[in-house]
Design a protein around this motif. Sequence first.
Motif, short mmCIF file in Angstrom:
data_model
loop_
_atom_site.label_atom_id
_atom_site.label_comp_id
_atom_site.label_asym_id
_atom_site.label_seq_id
_atom_site.Cartn_x
_atom_site.Cartn_y
_atom_site.Cartn_z
N THR A 190 46.27 99.87 22.53
CA THR A 190 45.12 98.98 22.53
C THR A 190 45.49 97.72 23.30
O THR A 190 46.53 97.11 23.02
N LEU A 191 44.66 97.36 24.27
CA LEU A 191 44.88 96.15 25.05
C LEU A 191 44.04 95.02 24.48
O LEU A 191 42.81 95.07 24.49
N PHE A 192 44.73 94.02 23.95
CA PHE A 192 44.07 92.85 23.36
C PHE A 192 44.22 91.64 24.25
O PHE A 192 45.21 91.49 24.98
N HIS A 212 29.73 97.17 33.97
CA HIS A 212 29.66 98.62 33.73
C HIS A 212 30.19 99.06 32.36
O HIS A 212 29.99 100.22 31.99
N ILE A 213 30.88 98.19 31.64
CA ILE A 213 31.47 98.62 30.37
C ILE A 213 31.22 97.58 29.29
O ILE A 213 30.75 96.46 29.57
N THR A 214 31.55 97.94 28.06
CA THR A 214 31.60 96.99 26.96
C THR A 214 33.03 96.86 26.47
O THR A 214 33.86 97.77 26.68
N ILE A 256 40.07 95.18 25.01
CA ILE A 256 39.50 95.66 26.28
C ILE A 256 39.39 97.18 26.28
O ILE A 256 38.40 97.74 26.74
N PHE A 257 40.40 97.87 25.79
CA PHE A 257 40.31 99.31 25.58
C PHE A 257 41.22 99.68 24.43
O PHE A 257 42.13 98.95 24.05
N GLY A 258 40.95 100.84 23.85
CA GLY A 258 41.75 101.30 22.72
C GLY A 258 41.02 102.37 21.93
O GLY A 258 40.08 103.00 22.43
N LEU A 287 37.79 97.40 17.40
CA LEU A 287 36.75 96.35 17.44
C LEU A 287 35.50 96.85 18.15
O LEU A 287 34.67 96.04 18.56
N GLY A 288 35.38 98.15 18.27
CA GLY A 288 34.23 98.71 18.98
C GLY A 288 34.48 98.91 20.46
O GLY A 288 33.55 99.24 21.21
N GLU A 289 35.73 98.74 20.89
CA GLU A 289 36.07 98.93 22.30
C GLU A 289 36.04 100.41 22.67
O GLU A 289 36.17 101.29 21.82
N SER A 290 35.88 100.67 23.96
CA SER A 290 35.91 102.03 24.47
C SER A 290 37.34 102.44 24.80
O SER A 290 38.25 101.61 24.86
N SER A 291 37.53 103.73 25.02
CA SER A 291 38.84 104.23 25.41
C SER A 291 39.11 103.94 26.88
O SER A 291 38.19 103.63 27.65
N ALA A 292 40.37 104.08 27.28
CA ALA A 292 40.73 103.89 28.69
C ALA A 292 39.99 104.89 29.57
O ALA A 292 39.58 104.57 30.69
N THR A 293 39.77 106.10 29.06
CA THR A 293 39.06 107.10 29.87
C THR A 293 37.60 106.72 30.06
O THR A 293 37.04 106.92 31.14
#
Length: 352
Positions: free
Chosen positions: A239-241, A269-271, A305-307, A311-317
């Motif tokens: 997970t990138l914080f 383009h992302i959340t 940012i991803f993980g 926290l509701g973040e999306s995956s790296a993919t």
Amino acid sequence: MTDALLRIDVSRIRTNLMTLRAHIAPARVMFVVKDDAYGHGVDAVAAAGVQAGISWFGSFDVPTGLRVRAVAPTARVFTWDVATDEQITAALAADLDVGVGDRHVLERVAAVARGRGIRIHLKIDTGLHRNGVRAEEWPDFVARAKTLQDAGDVTVVGIWSHIAEASENDDEEARTVYERAVDIARAAGLSPDVLHLAASAAGYDRSTFRHDLVRFGAFGYGVRSTDGPDIPGIAPAATLFTRVSAVRGDEVTIAYGSLDGLPTTLGGHITVGTPGGPQPLVRVDPATSVVAQWPDAAVGDTVAIFGPGILGESSATTLAEAIGTVGEEILVRVSPLVPREYIDPEARGARR
């Protein structure tokens, strides 16, 4: 950089690997740790692999293989890039297996290892054209390898290749080329006991591609294939914080930007995950990025940012799909200056 952190759950890596081991048995997992274990840090990741019962690692280059050897003294470590005679010598001294996909490399490896029988895996090009000996040159290549083996310079223990994973028909054609190459090698007097053709996607989904080993990279870290489904029992380990550095009007500034490795094309383009749930990423600047504001946003708030979705973040993919790339690229772009923190909930500990 002090506001950013890549947190890696090593227990998640173990779980991913044990899931993969069970799924492909009796074939074995070769855990690929190239690119500093896809940015996760090869030393901690290789140790997690050992704990998960992994007996084969794929290191790409010799320096990485030597790092793996330090934490996995009894594992087989396969490296397929030997750039110099010094690296061949180092691979031999560390008891690494070496991939050979070129006649000139075969001669150089044999010359350096003269009389010491370095273990090698011969690579056939099945159509991807990512290194490997072409089919029309293969009979002469394996005949030469047999001569060098008889002289005691090399020991051919494996035959391997990459496939394009472009379509089922293309991959079946590649498998046919590969298996014909194995037959030709055996007819030449070689006795390879390790056959490996498939990487994550084909190896997971298609039993006929598994042979003795499947080279799992992305799946071991919880990175699914682009446009592919989630995999039962597999989840992201990293997970990138980062933190909020400013709140102005309807925008929140976070302390992470393109110089840290975030592609500028992700803006709009992302959340990302925030204390207020998923919020749109508005744009990516060199040192910072801008996120849409959420209620009660404050300086110092944590943003993912991803993980895996903490926290509701999306995956790296998912990030990668938004810009037409693969999840591995998102991971390896994270700057090495970003601290890595290793947690192990099963051991109730963390370290950096």
